[in-house]
Design an enzyme around this catalytic site. Structure first.
Site, PDB file in Angstrom:
ATOM      1  N   HIS A 155      -8.316   2.915  -0.198  1.00 30.34           N
ATOM      2  CA  HIS A 155      -8.794   3.014  -1.577  1.00 30.34           C
ATOM      3  C   HIS A 155      -8.979   1.625  -2.153  1.00 30.34           C
ATOM      4  O   HIS A 155      -8.206   0.714  -1.860  1.00 30.34           O
ATOM      5  CB  HIS A 155      -7.817   3.824  -2.456  1.00 30.34           C
ATOM      6  CG  HIS A 155      -6.391   3.439  -2.322  1.00 30.34           C
ATOM      7  ND1 HIS A 155      -5.630   3.762  -1.218  1.00 30.34           N
ATOM      8  CD2 HIS A 155      -5.569   2.730  -3.140  1.00 30.34           C
ATOM      9  CE1 HIS A 155      -4.406   3.294  -1.371  1.00 30.34           C
ATOM     10  NE2 HIS A 155      -4.343   2.651  -2.530  1.00 30.34           N
TER      11      HIS A 155
ATOM     12  N   GLN B 203       0.859  -1.192   0.000  1.00 28.86           N
ATOM     13  CA  GLN B 203       0.000   0.000   0.000  1.00 28.86           C
ATOM     14  C   GLN B 203       0.890   1.236   0.000  1.00 28.86           C
ATOM     15  O   GLN B 203       1.805   1.353   0.821  1.00 28.86           O
ATOM     16  CB  GLN B 203      -0.905   0.009   1.246  1.00 28.86           C
ATOM     17  CG  GLN B 203      -1.808   1.241   1.323  1.00 28.86           C
ATOM     18  CD  GLN B 203      -2.675   1.271   2.590  1.00 28.86           C
ATOM     19  OE1 GLN B 203      -2.603   0.369   3.426  1.00 28.86           O
ATOM     20  NE2 GLN B 203      -3.479   2.308   2.724  1.00 28.86           N
TER      21      GLN B 203
HETATM   22  P1  5GP Z   1      -1.643   1.510  -3.550  1.00 26.00           P
HETATM   23  O1  5GP Z   1      -0.316   0.953  -3.937  1.00 26.00           O
HETATM   24  O2  5GP Z   1      -1.556   2.374  -2.314  1.00 26.00           O
HETATM   25  O3  5GP Z   1      -2.711   0.451  -3.450  1.00 26.00           O
HETATM   26  O4  5GP Z   1      -2.117   2.413  -4.760  1.00 26.00           O
HETATM   27  C1  5GP Z   1      -1.961   3.786  -4.817  1.00 26.00           C
HETATM   28  C2  5GP Z   1      -2.390   4.226  -6.196  1.00 26.00           C
HETATM   29  O5  5GP Z   1      -2.559   5.631  -6.176  1.00 26.00           O
HETATM   30  C3  5GP Z   1      -1.376   3.907  -7.290  1.00 26.00           C
HETATM   31  O6  5GP Z   1      -1.991   3.095  -8.286  1.00 26.00           O
HETATM   32  C4  5GP Z   1      -0.977   5.284  -7.829  1.00 26.00           C
HETATM   33  O7  5GP Z   1      -0.766   5.306  -9.218  1.00 26.00           O
HETATM   34  C5  5GP Z   1      -2.153   6.154  -7.419  1.00 26.00           C
HETATM   35  N1  5GP Z   1      -1.814   7.536  -7.201  1.00 26.00           N
HETATM   36  C6  5GP Z   1      -0.769   8.027  -6.472  1.00 26.00           C
HETATM   37  N2  5GP Z   1      -0.778   9.363  -6.473  1.00 26.00           N
HETATM   38  C7  5GP Z   1      -1.862   9.750  -7.202  1.00 26.00           C
HETATM   39  C8  5GP Z   1      -2.401  11.017  -7.552  1.00 26.00           C
HETATM   40  O8  5GP Z   1      -1.890  12.082  -7.201  1.00 26.00           O
HETATM   41  N3  5GP Z   1      -3.519  11.013  -8.320  1.00 26.00           N
HETATM   42  C9  5GP Z   1      -4.125   9.855  -8.742  1.00 26.00           C
HETATM   43  N4  5GP Z   1      -5.211   9.965  -9.477  1.00 26.00           N
HETATM   44  N5  5GP Z   1      -3.636   8.633  -8.418  1.00 26.00           N
HETATM   45  C10 5GP Z   1      -2.521   8.589  -7.663  1.00 26.00           C
END
Ligand code: 5GP
Length: 127
Positions: free
Chosen positions: A110, A104
């Site tokens: 999310h 994460q």
């Molecule tokens: P995790 O690895 O925490 O499950 O996923 C985080 C997600 O957030 C990633 O797919 C990354 O591309 C997305 N993300 C990170 N920063 C931003 C941002 O500023 N805007 C958007 N729309 N997505 C983001």
């Protein structure tokens, strides 16, 4: 860097800033409980994130502390977002990373919605 899902909520995380309108997003769906927007670095032809409007770090945090209304509202929003994206008939995948082992990266709960192509096996083999 991976999130420690047991830490208190960090109000400066990027999704908190999106919710406050401090940075833009490509919005797909919004209601009282949730906001859905396109991922900035898509991993599939359709890659949308759905976030609760409340301040929750992870699924553990959310299910322990959120009201039944917030929890129901959030998951309804996930379903509505996928339907709005016309992913119901072809199918789609939802995924929520929580904590270190899941990698994460953003410390606001999310759910990822992936679709728009055949997605293949659920996980690369973990060893
Ligand atoms: P995790 O690895 O925490 O499950 O996923 C985080 C997600 O957030 C990633 O797919 C990354 O591309 C997305 N993300 C990170 N920063 C931003 C941002 O500023 N805007 C958007 N729309 N997505 C983001």
């Amino acid at each position: 860097m991976s999130v420690d899902a047991t830490q208190p909520y960090d109000v400066s995380n990027i999704f908190a800033r999106i919710l406050r309108g401090e940075i833009p997003c490509k919005k797909v769906y919004e209601d009282k409980h949730a906001l859905a927007f396109h991922d900035i670095n898509p991993q599939a032809p359709v890659h949308v994130l759905v976030i609760p409007k409340g301040a929750y770090v992870s699924m553990a945090d959310f299910t322990a502390l959120a009201s039944s209304d917030e929890i129901a509202g959030f998951f309804l929003a996930v379903g509505k977002t996928a339907a709005q994206l016309q992913l119901v008939a072809p199918g789609y995948r939802i995924l929520a990373n929580s904590g270190f082992d899941s990698h994460q990266e953003v410390s606001h709960l999310h759910v990822h919605i992936f679709g728009g192509t055949a997605l293949g096996p659920m996980l690369a083999l973990a060893t």
